[in-house]
Design a protein around this motif. Sequence first.
Motif, short mmCIF file in Angstrom:
data_model
loop_
_atom_site.label_atom_id
_atom_site.label_comp_id
_atom_site.label_asym_id
_atom_site.label_seq_id
_atom_site.Cartn_x
_atom_site.Cartn_y
_atom_site.Cartn_z
N GLY A 1 -4.74 1.61 1.97
CA GLY A 1 -4.10 1.90 3.24
C GLY A 1 -2.60 1.73 3.13
N ASP A 2 -1.92 1.77 4.27
CA ASP A 2 -0.46 1.65 4.26
C ASP A 2 0.01 0.31 3.70
OD1 ASP A 2 -0.06 4.17 5.23
OD2 ASP A 2 0.27 3.56 7.31
N GLU A 3 -0.77 -0.75 3.94
CA GLU A 3 -0.33 -2.08 3.53
C GLU A 3 -1.45 -2.86 2.86
OE1 GLU A 3 1.37 -4.00 6.93
OE2 GLU A 3 3.12 -2.68 6.98
N VAL A 4 -2.29 -2.18 2.12
CA VAL A 4 -3.36 -2.87 1.41
C VAL A 4 -3.77 -2.08 0.17
CG1 VAL A 4 -5.12 -1.82 2.89
CG2 VAL A 4 -5.66 -3.89 1.59
N SER A 5 -3.93 -2.79 -0.93
CA SER A 5 -4.43 -2.20 -2.18
C SER A 5 -5.42 -3.15 -2.82
CB SER A 5 -3.28 -1.92 -3.16
OG SER A 5 -2.43 -0.91 -2.69
N LEU A 6 -6.38 -2.57 -3.52
CA LEU A 6 -7.37 -3.35 -4.25
C LEU A 6 -6.94 -3.47 -5.70
CD1 LEU A 6 -10.17 -4.73 -4.47
CD2 LEU A 6 -11.13 -2.44 -4.92
N CYS A 7 -6.98 -4.69 -6.21
CA CYS A 7 -6.57 -4.95 -7.60
C CYS A 7 -7.73 -5.53 -8.41
CB CYS A 7 -5.41 -5.96 -7.65
SG CYS A 7 -3.90 -5.40 -6.88
N MET B 1 3.02 2.31 -3.31
CA MET B 1 2.15 1.71 -4.32
C MET B 1 1.33 2.78 -5.04
SD MET B 1 1.34 -0.96 -5.91
CE MET B 1 2.56 -1.83 -4.95
N ARG B 2 1.18 2.59 -6.36
CA ARG B 2 0.45 3.55 -7.19
C ARG B 2 -0.67 2.85 -7.93
NH1 ARG B 2 5.87 5.77 -10.35
NH2 ARG B 2 7.18 6.10 -8.50
N THR B 3 -1.78 3.55 -8.13
CA THR B 3 -2.83 2.99 -8.98
C THR B 3 -2.27 2.82 -10.40
OG1 THR B 3 -3.68 5.21 -9.49
CG2 THR B 3 -4.68 4.04 -7.63
N GLY C 1 0.80 -1.21 0.00
CA GLY C 1 0.00 0.00 0.00
C GLY C 1 0.83 1.26 0.00
N ALA C 2 0.33 2.29 0.64
CA ALA C 2 0.97 3.60 0.60
C ALA C 2 2.37 3.58 1.18
CB ALA C 2 0.10 4.62 1.36
#
Length: 285
Positions: free
Chosen positions: A254-260, A221-223, A216-217
């Motif tokens: 969040g700091d350690e999570v992204s949706l893919c 991490m970037r979209t 995540g952030a």
Amino acid sequence: MISTKKLLFALALFMALPMMAQDENALKNVNVGELSYTMKEEQKTNLGTVVGAVLDVLSDQQTTEQPGYVDAVRASVIAALGDVRRFVVTDGFQVQPNDETNILIDGVVNYISTTRELRLASNKKDKIPQFYAQISLTINLKDPATGTIINSQVFDVNRTGWSWYNSSDTAIKEALEGLRKKVEKYYNTAYPYTANILERGTEKKDKQKELYIDLGASHGMRTGTHFTVYILGSIGGKETRKQIGRLKVTSVEGDEVSLCKVSSGGKDIKAALDAQQKLLIISTD
């Protein structure tokens, strides 16, 4: 007086700190140093110079060194490094002992040149001057605390695959853009993200549509970041990889999570998850 229990807890925490610092997805603080350049020696004899000039005339071609573009080469490298997903380009950071996230970059510009050649115009009768540029650069990644080289790579941009241009400046500009792309691609491949699945997202029938990953952030991490999904196996004690799909980050949650979003291979990814197969998820262009 500190109790034995508290002392053991503090010792365990202290011993764990080095492991915490060795995050394989940690951002790298990159400081770009000097890119040196040395003009090539002129030919030693007048005879050699005359022969060279005659050959140039006979081939309608002349190559000229371009040392004035050294700063432009450095700027192109810095721009490329700024687009590397895990690099944070800074100047003058303070080196911290045992900090594995610091990298010093320097290198050597092997050559910068343009070649002018008389080529047939579109009317097939007249000859007009056309240009192409060549750049060769060696980049060294170093441990700033020790000066030890941890990676060295040569980047070449030459005539192969390049068009001719109407001016020397335009040819150099195009070569610099080619250099920028090569540097960015190389270091994005050399320093990829490796992700794990935190949770399944949306599913549709027998296909996986979304997944949550553990980056995540805090990892920069970037979209729009793409990942390739592999099934890991083993043959004769050697690891094997079978590509089954692709992911694209649509939201940093969040700091350690992204949706893919699962951009391809949704059926195979769902089947692999259902079968609890071991997956490798790695960033890719």
